[in-house]
Design a protein around this motif. Structure first.
Motif, mmCIF file in Angstrom:
data_model
loop_
_atom_site.group_PDB
_atom_site.id
_atom_site.type_symbol
_atom_site.label_atom_id
_atom_site.label_comp_id
_atom_site.label_asym_id
_atom_site.label_seq_id
_atom_site.Cartn_x
_atom_site.Cartn_y
_atom_site.Cartn_z
ATOM 1 N N VAL A 57 17.131 5.682 -35.557
ATOM 2 C CA VAL A 57 18.535 6.120 -35.478
ATOM 3 C C VAL A 57 19.359 5.360 -36.516
ATOM 4 N N PRO A 58 20.436 5.976 -37.006
ATOM 5 C CA PRO A 58 21.241 5.296 -38.024
ATOM 6 C C PRO A 58 21.833 3.979 -37.504
ATOM 7 N N ALA A 59 21.613 2.901 -38.259
ATOM 8 C CA ALA A 59 22.188 1.599 -37.928
ATOM 9 C C ALA A 59 23.708 1.692 -38.054
ATOM 10 N N PRO A 60 24.444 0.962 -37.255
ATOM 11 C CA PRO A 60 24.014 -0.146 -36.412
ATOM 12 C C PRO A 60 23.596 0.259 -34.987
ATOM 13 N N THR A 61 23.548 1.549 -34.699
ATOM 14 C CA THR A 61 23.099 1.982 -33.384
ATOM 15 C C THR A 61 21.673 1.505 -33.161
ATOM 16 N N LEU A 62 21.383 1.075 -31.942
ATOM 17 C CA LEU A 62 20.059 0.580 -31.582
ATOM 18 C C LEU A 62 19.265 1.662 -30.869
ATOM 19 N N CYS A 63 17.954 1.616 -31.005
ATOM 20 C CA CYS A 63 17.069 2.597 -30.393
ATOM 21 C C CYS A 63 16.096 1.903 -29.454
ATOM 22 N N ARG A 64 15.843 2.541 -28.342
ATOM 23 C CA ARG A 64 14.790 2.117 -27.422
ATOM 24 C C ARG A 64 13.848 3.302 -27.258
ATOM 25 N N VAL A 65 12.570 3.072 -27.447
ATOM 26 C CA VAL A 65 11.568 4.124 -27.306
ATOM 27 C C VAL A 65 10.982 4.025 -25.898
ATOM 28 N N ASP A 66 11.267 5.033 -25.080
ATOM 29 C CA ASP A 66 10.748 5.048 -23.719
ATOM 30 C C ASP A 66 9.334 5.608 -23.651
ATOM 31 N N ARG A 67 9.078 6.662 -24.413
ATOM 32 C CA ARG A 67 7.745 7.279 -24.428
ATOM 33 C C ARG A 67 7.464 7.799 -25.826
ATOM 34 N N LEU A 68 6.291 7.506 -26.332
ATOM 35 C CA LEU A 68 5.873 7.998 -27.639
ATOM 36 C C LEU A 68 4.380 8.286 -27.553
ATOM 37 N N GLU A 69 4.068 9.505 -27.151
ATOM 38 C CA GLU A 69 2.690 9.950 -26.979
ATOM 39 C C GLU A 69 2.385 10.937 -28.107
ATOM 40 N N VAL A 70 1.976 10.398 -29.242
ATOM 41 C CA VAL A 70 1.840 11.191 -30.468
ATOM 42 C C VAL A 70 0.533 11.987 -30.426
ATOM 43 N N ARG A 71 0.618 13.113 -29.717
ATOM 44 C CA ARG A 71 -0.477 14.074 -29.581
ATOM 45 C C ARG A 71 0.149 15.391 -29.161
ATOM 46 N N PRO A 72 -0.498 16.505 -29.419
ATOM 47 C CA PRO A 72 0.068 17.782 -28.977
ATOM 48 C C PRO A 72 0.337 17.755 -27.467
ATOM 49 N N GLY A 73 1.568 18.081 -27.093
ATOM 50 C CA GLY A 73 1.975 18.057 -25.691
ATOM 51 C C GLY A 73 2.508 16.717 -25.231
ATOM 52 N N GLY A 74 2.404 15.688 -26.069
ATOM 53 C CA GLY A 74 2.855 14.346 -25.695
ATOM 54 C C GLY A 74 4.368 14.216 -25.730
ATOM 55 N N ALA A 75 4.854 13.245 -24.997
ATOM 56 C CA ALA A 75 6.291 13.012 -24.860
ATOM 57 C C ALA A 75 6.852 12.210 -26.029
ATOM 58 N N PHE A 76 8.120 12.493 -26.339
ATOM 59 C CA PHE A 76 8.879 11.758 -27.349
ATOM 60 C C PHE A 76 10.263 11.542 -26.747
ATOM 61 N N VAL A 77 10.489 10.357 -26.188
ATOM 62 C CA VAL A 77 11.723 10.070 -25.454
ATOM 63 C C VAL A 77 12.330 8.770 -25.977
ATOM 64 N N THR A 78 13.590 8.868 -26.423
ATOM 65 C CA THR A 78 14.299 7.689 -26.916
ATOM 66 C C THR A 78 15.682 7.607 -26.286
ATOM 67 N N ARG A 79 16.210 6.388 -26.305
ATOM 68 C CA ARG A 79 17.590 6.142 -25.879
ATOM 69 C C ARG A 79 18.277 5.333 -26.968
ATOM 70 N N ILE A 80 19.614 5.396 -26.983
ATOM 71 C CA ILE A 80 20.380 4.692 -28.006
ATOM 72 C C ILE A 80 21.489 3.862 -27.374
ATOM 73 N N SER A 81 21.918 2.836 -28.137
ATOM 74 C CA SER A 81 22.982 1.953 -27.678
ATOM 75 C C SER A 81 23.827 1.499 -28.856
ATOM 76 N N ASP A 82 25.121 1.486 -28.647
ATOM 77 C CA ASP A 82 26.020 0.935 -29.653
ATOM 78 C C ASP A 82 26.375 -0.522 -29.372
ATOM 79 N N ASP A 83 26.112 -0.985 -28.126
ATOM 80 C CA ASP A 83 26.471 -2.361 -27.772
ATOM 81 C C ASP A 83 25.267 -3.245 -27.457
ATOM 82 N N GLY A 84 24.077 -2.669 -27.401
ATOM 83 C CA GLY A 84 22.875 -3.435 -27.096
ATOM 84 C C GLY A 84 22.655 -3.679 -25.620
#
Length: 156
Positions: free
Chosen positions: A35-62
């Motif tokens: 994500v564009p800085a200074p926003t922070l990213c948290r990766v909750d799920r990253l299952e890099v395969r067909p059908g796998g989940a891609f879930v992220t969250r973001i924060s401006d304050d940490g």
């Protein structure tokens, strides 16, 4: 590529394809540039395969992390291509994501200077494509591609 429905970003990244691939497929690495800085990213799920989940969250304050992306991978060709969509969520349920539904295809090719990095983001209709462009697709995805380049170019 359909110019009425798709938006693109292309750049040469001065790092080997495997290094770029690893930055895409390792949750700790992805969180550093997704994500564009200074926003922070948290990766909750990253299952890099067909059908796998891609879930992220973001924060401006940490402190407070809000939902960012709930998607699934459609196609994964190791070291070459990643395709995901937010039109289907990580539980394989139809989604109506804000601000627009999209399918993103990331391709990695060999280049004399490193990796030919290309993104095509597909939309269902011209209005969705236009909305995404107006919301800053070029700046947002372009910034993130630049952050990815800086991240991998410093990897030994």
């Amino acid at each position: 590529m359909n110019p009425e429905l798709d938006l693109t970003i292309e750049r040469i990244i001065r790092a080997p394809r495997k290094v770029v691939w690893d930055a895409w497929t390792d949750p700790g690495s992805l969180a550093q540039w997704w994500v564009p800085a200074p926003t922070l990213c948290r990766v909750d799920r990253l299952e890099v395969r067909p059908g796998g989940a891609f879930v992220t969250r973001i924060s401006d304050d940490g402190d407070t992390f809000d939902p960012h992306l709930d998607a699934c991978f459609l196609q994964v060709d190791e070291f070459e291509r990643i395709v995901f969509t937010n039109a289907v969520d990580s539980a394989w349920r139809p989604a109506d994501p804000a601000p627009v539904a999209m399918t993103a295809e990331i391709t990695l090719g060999d280049h004399a200077d490193g990796t030919d990095y290309r993104i095509v983001v597909r939309h269902g209709d011209p209005a969705a494509r236009e909305r995404h462009a107006e919301l800053g697709f070029a700046d947002g995805w372009g910034t993130v591609a630049g952050q990815l380049a800086r991240f991998v170019e410093r990897v030994p």
